[in-house]
Enzyme design. Sequence first.
Site, PDB file in Angstrom:
ATOM      1  N   GLY A 101       0.823  -1.216   0.000  1.00 22.24           N
ATOM      2  CA  GLY A 101       0.000   0.000   0.000  1.00 22.24           C
ATOM      3  C   GLY A 101       0.852   1.259   0.000  1.00 22.24           C
ATOM      4  O   GLY A 101       2.092   1.206  -0.006  1.00 22.24           O
ATOM      5  N   SER A 128      -3.075  -3.330  -3.679  1.00 22.68           N
ATOM      6  CA  SER A 128      -3.505  -3.217  -2.288  1.00 22.68           C
ATOM      7  C   SER A 128      -4.789  -2.408  -2.164  1.00 22.68           C
ATOM      8  O   SER A 128      -4.966  -1.402  -2.849  1.00 22.68           O
ATOM      9  CB  SER A 128      -2.399  -2.535  -1.487  1.00 22.68           C
ATOM     10  OG  SER A 128      -2.897  -2.082  -0.250  1.00 22.68           O
ATOM     11  N   TYR A 152      -8.285  -5.601   2.163  1.00 26.58           N
ATOM     12  CA  TYR A 152      -8.359  -5.406   3.607  1.00 26.58           C
ATOM     13  C   TYR A 152      -9.842  -5.336   3.887  1.00 26.58           C
ATOM     14  O   TYR A 152     -10.524  -4.406   3.464  1.00 26.58           O
ATOM     15  CB  TYR A 152      -7.634  -4.123   4.043  1.00 26.58           C
ATOM     16  CG  TYR A 152      -6.171  -4.377   4.304  1.00 26.58           C
ATOM     17  CD1 TYR A 152      -5.775  -5.434   5.108  1.00 26.58           C
ATOM     18  CD2 TYR A 152      -5.195  -3.559   3.766  1.00 26.58           C
ATOM     19  CE1 TYR A 152      -4.442  -5.685   5.348  1.00 26.58           C
ATOM     20  CE2 TYR A 152      -3.857  -3.807   4.006  1.00 26.58           C
ATOM     21  CZ  TYR A 152      -3.497  -4.871   4.799  1.00 26.58           C
ATOM     22  OH  TYR A 152      -2.177  -5.126   5.040  1.00 26.58           O
ATOM     23  N   THR A 178      -6.241 -10.444   3.052  1.00 27.86           N
ATOM     24  CA  THR A 178      -5.147 -10.429   4.031  1.00 27.86           C
ATOM     25  C   THR A 178      -5.713 -10.573   5.434  1.00 27.86           C
ATOM     26  O   THR A 178      -6.527  -9.759   5.882  1.00 27.86           O
ATOM     27  CB  THR A 178      -4.334  -9.134   3.882  1.00 27.86           C
ATOM     28  OG1 THR A 178      -3.834  -9.098   2.543  1.00 27.86           O
ATOM     29  CG2 THR A 178      -3.171  -9.092   4.861  1.00 27.86           C
ATOM     30  N   LYS A 260      -4.202 -14.549   2.596  1.00 27.08           N
ATOM     31  CA  LYS A 260      -2.798 -14.139   2.759  1.00 27.08           C
ATOM     32  C   LYS A 260      -2.482 -13.978   4.244  1.00 27.08           C
ATOM     33  O   LYS A 260      -3.222 -13.281   4.960  1.00 27.08           O
ATOM     34  CB  LYS A 260      -2.573 -12.814   2.018  1.00 27.08           C
ATOM     35  CG  LYS A 260      -1.170 -12.241   2.156  1.00 27.08           C
ATOM     36  CD  LYS A 260      -0.971 -11.088   1.185  1.00 27.08           C
ATOM     37  CE  LYS A 260       0.397 -10.464   1.286  1.00 27.08           C
ATOM     38  NZ  LYS A 260       0.548  -9.540   2.409  1.00 27.08           N
ATOM     39  N   HIS A 284       3.790 -11.258   6.684  1.00 26.85           N
ATOM     40  CA  HIS A 284       3.666  -9.843   6.324  1.00 26.85           C
ATOM     41  C   HIS A 284       5.045  -9.164   6.346  1.00 26.85           C
ATOM     42  O   HIS A 284       5.191  -8.006   6.725  1.00 26.85           O
ATOM     43  CB  HIS A 284       2.711  -9.149   7.307  1.00 26.85           C
ATOM     44  CG  HIS A 284       1.907  -8.027   6.713  1.00 26.85           C
ATOM     45  ND1 HIS A 284       0.599  -8.168   6.337  1.00 26.85           N
ATOM     46  CD2 HIS A 284       2.210  -6.735   6.460  1.00 26.85           C
ATOM     47  CE1 HIS A 284       0.142  -7.015   5.883  1.00 26.85           C
ATOM     48  NE2 HIS A 284       1.100  -6.125   5.935  1.00 26.85           N
ATOM     49  N   GLY A 317      10.627 -12.057   2.981  1.00 25.93           N
ATOM     50  CA  GLY A 317      12.079 -12.236   2.997  1.00 25.93           C
ATOM     51  C   GLY A 317      12.702 -12.564   1.654  1.00 25.93           C
ATOM     52  O   GLY A 317      13.920 -12.713   1.565  1.00 25.93           O
TER      53      GLY A 317
END
Length: 389
Positions: A101, A128, A152, A178, A260, A284, A317
């Site tokens: 976002g 997003s 969201y 998410t 997610k 996240h 990561g």
Amino acid sequence: MAKHWADFQYEIYLNGLTGAVPRLPTDLTRLEALTERRLGPGPVGYVAGSAGDGSTARANRAALERRRIVPRMLRDVHERDLSVEVLGRCLPAPLALAPVGVLSIMHPDAEPAAARAAAAQGVPYILSSASSTPMEQVAEAMGDAERWFQLYWPKDREVARSFLNRARAAGYTALFVTLDTPLLSWRPRDLDQAYLPFLHGVGTANYFSDPAFRAGLAKPVHEDPDAAVTHFVGMFADPGKTWPDLAFLRENWDGPIVLKGVLHPDDARQAADAGMDGVVVSNHGGRQVAGAVAAADALPGVVEAAGDRLTVLFDSGVRTGDDVFKALALGARAVLLGRPYAYGLALDGQAGVEHVIRCLLAEFDLTLALSGHASPSALSPADLVEDTA
Ligand SMILES: Cc1cc2nc3c(=O)[nH]c(=O)nc-3n(C[C@H](O)[C@H](O)[C@H](O)COP(=O)(O)O)c2cc1C
Ligand SMILES: CCCCC(=O)C(=O)O
């Protein structure tokens, strides 16, 4: 013949004959430090920061680095095909851009530039809910390229329904819900600077442009922006949601739904039981639960629980081509890339995002070939050992 992403390597060397070198580093782990120097402390703290003392973000990297590839020789890797099937689509490589976002704090071209970069490289873009640009404008910037929408899940049902209707009308084909952000975590880098983009109205574009959201305001957004932000904060997420609530999404979205932020095998089983199509194994990027299990350590358990009932994707990561290799060897179908493309955007707009995608996939292609494999489907946990030293 499938596209060889590794050709980017030769292109760089060829350009060097005229004295040109890449504008950004080809080792993507170097982008964060460069971005730190480029952006103001608020924005860079927001993107590079994570929850608590940063231990989850560090664990994400450590869990990938700890796993080492065992290359095989003499296996004909002359022709390679990186394409994979994800959610019924054939992708040219096992990669999508993760929903990130508030990209306007990174670069004024924001989400449309990232989306155009993804489209140019044929990689799906996940927009997003908290984007700085309304979903319709981003869709327009992408032409007919593959686009997915991240939800969201707003507290207000009508706003949720409106988001789904708008996303469908704008050509988004899959929904990523998410689950790991029902509350904003304790993020010291942001707290120490008292900086949260949303309170400056950034990341609210989909809400402020939404008829159902606006119906809940006493005055139009431009007449009372503070009240609009307060309304946004109140409805952004709902910590009261439970598994049976997923039925609402299943009823209101006819395409694939991916959850997610799944880390526990039992949550993967519940996702499958609820009729979901996939999960993203993700913490996240270490931004939510400080002290959480590293995403790569959670991946094998979720893959096993998912069996053939769910598509399993992975993020948190991923920085290098060998990280992509390792995530796929542990059972992910594809990976989502987070911060590195936001840094690419911050440093060089759309071109920076394209650079990041091309470097990552070229390095992955070379890692695959040099390890003796010609396609992602050939990978398995047997290609890795764990460095326990
Ligand atoms: C600045 C920033 C904003 C993010 N915004 C969202 C978002 O709006 N929705 C979402 O599902 N995930 C969001 N994420 C999480 C990413 O989708 C992804 O899970 C994470 O970045 C992966 O970790 P990595 O950055 O270490 O690769 C955000 C991450 C960052 C860094
Ligand atoms: C409430 C957080 C919204 C954006 C986000 O997902 C992130 O910053 O990680």
